[in-house]
Design a protein around this motif. Sequence first.
Motif, PDB file in Angstrom:
ATOM      1  N   GLN A  40       0.478  -1.438   0.052  1.00 50.82           N
ATOM      2  CA  GLN A  40      -0.258   0.490  -0.501  1.00 50.82           C
ATOM      3  C   GLN A  40       0.845   1.634   0.400  1.00 50.82           C
ATOM      4  O   GLN A  40       0.410   1.903  -1.335  1.00 50.82           O
ATOM      5  N   ASP A  41       1.980   1.498   0.685  1.00 49.03           N
ATOM      6  CA  ASP A  41       3.279   2.464   1.199  1.00 49.03           C
ATOM      7  C   ASP A  41       3.919   2.184   0.333  1.00 49.03           C
ATOM      8  O   ASP A  41       5.100   3.369   0.173  1.00 49.03           O
ATOM      9  N   LYS A  42       4.489   0.896  -0.303  1.00 47.27           N
ATOM     10  CA  LYS A  42       5.171   1.203  -1.469  1.00 47.27           C
ATOM     11  C   LYS A  42       5.705   1.010  -2.626  1.00 47.27           C
ATOM     12  O   LYS A  42       6.897   1.977  -3.292  1.00 47.27           O
ATOM     13  N   ASP A  43       4.262   0.432  -3.359  1.00 44.80           N
ATOM     14  CA  ASP A  43       4.353   0.248  -4.278  1.00 44.80           C
ATOM     15  C   ASP A  43       2.730   0.479  -5.185  1.00 44.80           C
ATOM     16  O   ASP A  43       2.064  -0.747  -4.868  1.00 44.80           O
ATOM     17  N   VAL A  44       2.695   1.349  -5.977  1.00 39.84           N
ATOM     18  CA  VAL A  44       1.228   1.623  -5.965  1.00 39.84           C
ATOM     19  C   VAL A  44       0.433   0.490  -6.919  1.00 39.84           C
ATOM     20  O   VAL A  44      -0.490   0.168  -7.089  1.00 39.84           O
ATOM     21  N   LEU A  45       1.483   0.738  -8.177  1.00 42.05           N
ATOM     22  CA  LEU A  45       1.007  -0.550  -9.230  1.00 42.05           C
ATOM     23  C   LEU A  45       0.750  -2.396  -8.569  1.00 42.05           C
ATOM     24  O   LEU A  45      -0.176  -2.649  -8.601  1.00 42.05           O
ATOM     25  N   GLN A  46       1.497  -2.510  -7.649  1.00 43.72           N
ATOM     26  CA  GLN A  46       1.686  -3.936  -6.691  1.00 43.72           C
ATOM     27  C   GLN A  46       0.260  -3.565  -5.975  1.00 43.72           C
ATOM     28  O   GLN A  46      -0.516  -4.595  -5.565  1.00 43.72           O
ATOM     29  N   TYR A  47       0.022  -2.124  -5.270  1.00 39.49           N
ATOM     30  CA  TYR A  47      -1.289  -2.399  -4.451  1.00 39.49           C
ATOM     31  C   TYR A  47      -2.372  -2.492  -4.749  1.00 39.49           C
ATOM     32  O   TYR A  47      -2.964  -3.179  -4.902  1.00 39.49           O
ATOM     33  N   SER A  48      -2.451  -1.907  -5.949  1.00 37.62           N
ATOM     34  CA  SER A  48      -3.421  -2.021  -6.998  1.00 37.62           C
ATOM     35  C   SER A  48      -3.471  -3.096  -7.473  1.00 37.62           C
ATOM     36  O   SER A  48      -4.855  -3.855  -7.696  1.00 37.62           O
ATOM     37  N   LYS A  49      -2.746  -3.960  -8.159  1.00 36.87           N
ATOM     38  CA  LYS A  49      -3.192  -5.647  -8.436  1.00 36.87           C
ATOM     39  C   LYS A  49      -3.570  -6.269  -7.623  1.00 36.87           C
ATOM     40  O   LYS A  49      -4.885  -6.866  -7.596  1.00 36.87           O
ATOM     41  N   TYR A  50      -2.925  -6.093  -6.333  1.00 39.19           N
ATOM     42  CA  TYR A  50      -3.916  -7.492  -6.002  1.00 39.19           C
ATOM     43  C   TYR A  50      -5.247  -6.379  -4.992  1.00 39.19           C
ATOM     44  O   TYR A  50      -5.983  -7.383  -4.461  1.00 39.19           O
ATOM     45  N   ILE A  51      -5.023  -5.508  -4.794  1.00 37.55           N
ATOM     46  CA  ILE A  51      -6.496  -5.065  -4.253  1.00 37.55           C
ATOM     47  C   ILE A  51      -7.712  -5.163  -5.300  1.00 37.55           C
ATOM     48  O   ILE A  51      -8.769  -5.534  -4.237  1.00 37.55           O
ATOM     49  N   ASP A  52      -7.245  -5.294  -6.554  1.00 40.09           N
ATOM     50  CA  ASP A  52      -8.543  -5.242  -6.988  1.00 40.09           C
ATOM     51  C   ASP A  52      -8.548  -6.992  -7.196  1.00 40.09           C
ATOM     52  O   ASP A  52     -10.256  -7.276  -7.430  1.00 40.09           O
ATOM     53  N   LEU A  53      -7.823  -7.554  -7.280  1.00 47.20           N
ATOM     54  CA  LEU A  53      -8.121  -9.528  -7.202  1.00 47.20           C
ATOM     55  C   LEU A  53      -8.674  -9.200  -6.348  1.00 47.20           C
ATOM     56  O   LEU A  53      -9.447 -10.401  -5.787  1.00 47.20           O
ATOM     57  N   ALA A  54      -8.144  -8.752  -4.709  1.00 47.71           N
ATOM     58  CA  ALA A  54      -9.009  -9.215  -3.630  1.00 47.71           C
ATOM     59  C   ALA A  54     -10.709  -8.904  -3.314  1.00 47.71           C
ATOM     60  O   ALA A  54     -11.324  -9.547  -3.019  1.00 47.71           O
ATOM     61  N   ALA A  55     -10.661  -7.649  -3.914  1.00 51.71           N
ATOM     62  CA  ALA A  55     -11.991  -7.067  -4.693  1.00 51.71           C
ATOM     63  C   ALA A  55     -12.430  -8.505  -5.158  1.00 51.71           C
ATOM     64  O   ALA A  55     -14.043  -9.107  -4.655  1.00 51.71           O
ATOM     65  N   GLU A  56     -12.695  -8.652  -6.345  1.00 44.60           N
ATOM     66  CA  GLU A  56     -12.703  -9.865  -7.259  1.00 44.60           C
ATOM     67  C   GLU A  56     -13.024 -10.963  -6.398  1.00 44.60           C
ATOM     68  O   GLU A  56     -13.713 -11.867  -6.909  1.00 44.60           O
ATOM     69  N   SER A  57     -12.084 -11.445  -5.209  1.00 45.11           N
ATOM     70  CA  SER A  57     -12.078 -12.580  -4.799  1.00 45.11           C
ATOM     71  C   SER A  57     -13.335 -12.636  -3.825  1.00 45.11           C
ATOM     72  O   SER A  57     -14.107 -13.724  -3.213  1.00 45.11           O
TER      73      SER A  57
END
Length: 614
Positions: free
Chosen positions: A303-320
């Motif tokens: 979340q505070d380290k890499d915006v692209l990786q954060y966006s990827k995993y938060i979207d995946l978590a929302a989908e799951s």
Amino acid sequence: MQKRNSQIKFYDSKAYDAAKAGKYDSAIFFTRKMLVTAKKENNIQEIKKTYFKLSRYYNKLEKYDSAIVANNKVLRILESEFDTLSVAKRRNLNGTYYKKIDSFETAYENYTKSKELYLIKGDTINAGKVLLNIANLQKQNGNFGASQLSALDGLDYLKDSGHIRNIAGLYNALSVVSKETDKLKAAEEYINKAIELAKDSISIRKIGKKNITTFKNTKANIFKESEQYDKAIEIYKDLLNDKGNDILENKRINTNLAYTLFLKNGFNKTSDSLLRNSLSYFYSKENLSAIYSAQLKLAELYQDKDVLQYSKYIDLAAESAKKLGNLTSVYEVMEVKLRSDYSREDFDRYVALGRQLETKEEDLNHFYIYERYNYDKAEKAKITALNKARESKIRFLILLLTVIVLLVLIFFIYQKIKRRHKIEKVKTVHSTEARISSKVHDELANDIHNLMAQLETSDPDKDIVLDKLDTIYNNARDISKQNRSVETGEAFVDELNNLFRSYQSEAVNVLLKRYDVSIWNGISSHIKVTIYRVLQELLTNMKKHSNAGLVVVSIEKENKQLFIQYIDNGKGFTEEISKNGLQNAENRIQAIQGKLTFDTELHKGCKFSINVPV
């Protein structure tokens, strides 16, 4: 009952062998063949058995929809037979199947029906076990208040029952509920109670190693929530060092460890590696709830380290979370998103989800309280009836136990009296021997007197007479010595040593080996006297007949048995001679429940073995 068709037997055997080998597809194939045959014969019992087996085999293959269909077939037959307890068991199983396909409301309905049926039959133990399933389901669905009530009800039914596996599970459910509602002190107390039940190897086996791992993982999670990160990390690492865990459990622990390291140290490569590795495994197993959990943790990590990786995993978590159909999971995703990426749309969605969750929890609480109220009176009546039945059973068991104790006591008293009579018989024999000794001595003394009188009236060879006199006197002394009373107290050790020394001479060497004088402690007097007399008789026979130059005697005690071995290198004797000459020794040993055996041949020495229970 219909006779079993040979074809059904054949298919059943094939299905059993396949299932035993883990080939469940083959087991299903043969079971379906069995079902076709059973249906042709309209054999209801075999039809019921085949559906039961199919349900079990589909479950093993994780084909839960098919398992439910087969189980419902069994249910219909059982309901037509009015087999309430079996229906309750099948309802409970259905609840578990529906839970595995995330159909929580249907799972809850089946669990509830199962509990009601058990209570109708007065089976509070199984009702308590079902309440553990209900509490875990409510906990998983975020309905913590109802979960707590279910777990407490389950404990009421199972307390003092000895079913520690389920009791520990209920304590774990209460601990998780307390943690989720920020009652961390209560959470720690409950989980400690669960872990303390696994106090020895027997209780560990009853509870199950996998469950104990779950309890310890819960305790670590509590430490994590209370920011006692080092304690949490220590438990996670200990659990990962346990080689008995399955891979899935280790991956779950790894995700918890990774997240705790992140909370303690911020972004770190260890947490990143552990979470990615675990997520990859969860993907391979298609474990959606575990996938969601790892994705959400990775989103927080970046979340505070890499915006692209954060966006990827938060979207995946929302989908799951959407696939799970779990409002609580969707709400958690929105909560993380609002921390860094605030938008009016997300905020409105977050608030709406919060209201939906509140409404759902209220509905579930209302449903549970309503159901509980409706059956509360019936449950109390059944419990009262069950308690009365238990009291009657306890009274009967106490009476039965009293009778058994009395019978055992009478048996032991009888055996003691019988043994005492045997001891008295042996003592009588010893007393008789002492009297005979005195009598023989007196008679021999008279012979001496007569011989001396003859000397006064005639003039025989003086040396011959004196030799005869000396022989008579020595014989008298030997007989008296052999039959005198034996000291059986503390002086028995010296008494026995003196016996061996008395047969020691320049011509005969008597050796004692493997002999500890303390073995006589606690051995009865009549056994000591018998052993003494038998050894004396063997040594006397050796002196008179064997011409032995070496005698070796060993005396040992082991497992309440006295073992004595006598060996000499004399000329030995035949079995016929032994029967006549050793009858007295054998009788003595048999009188104290012992056994005497021998091994001898002419000119090859003697070996005697004596075994006596003490």
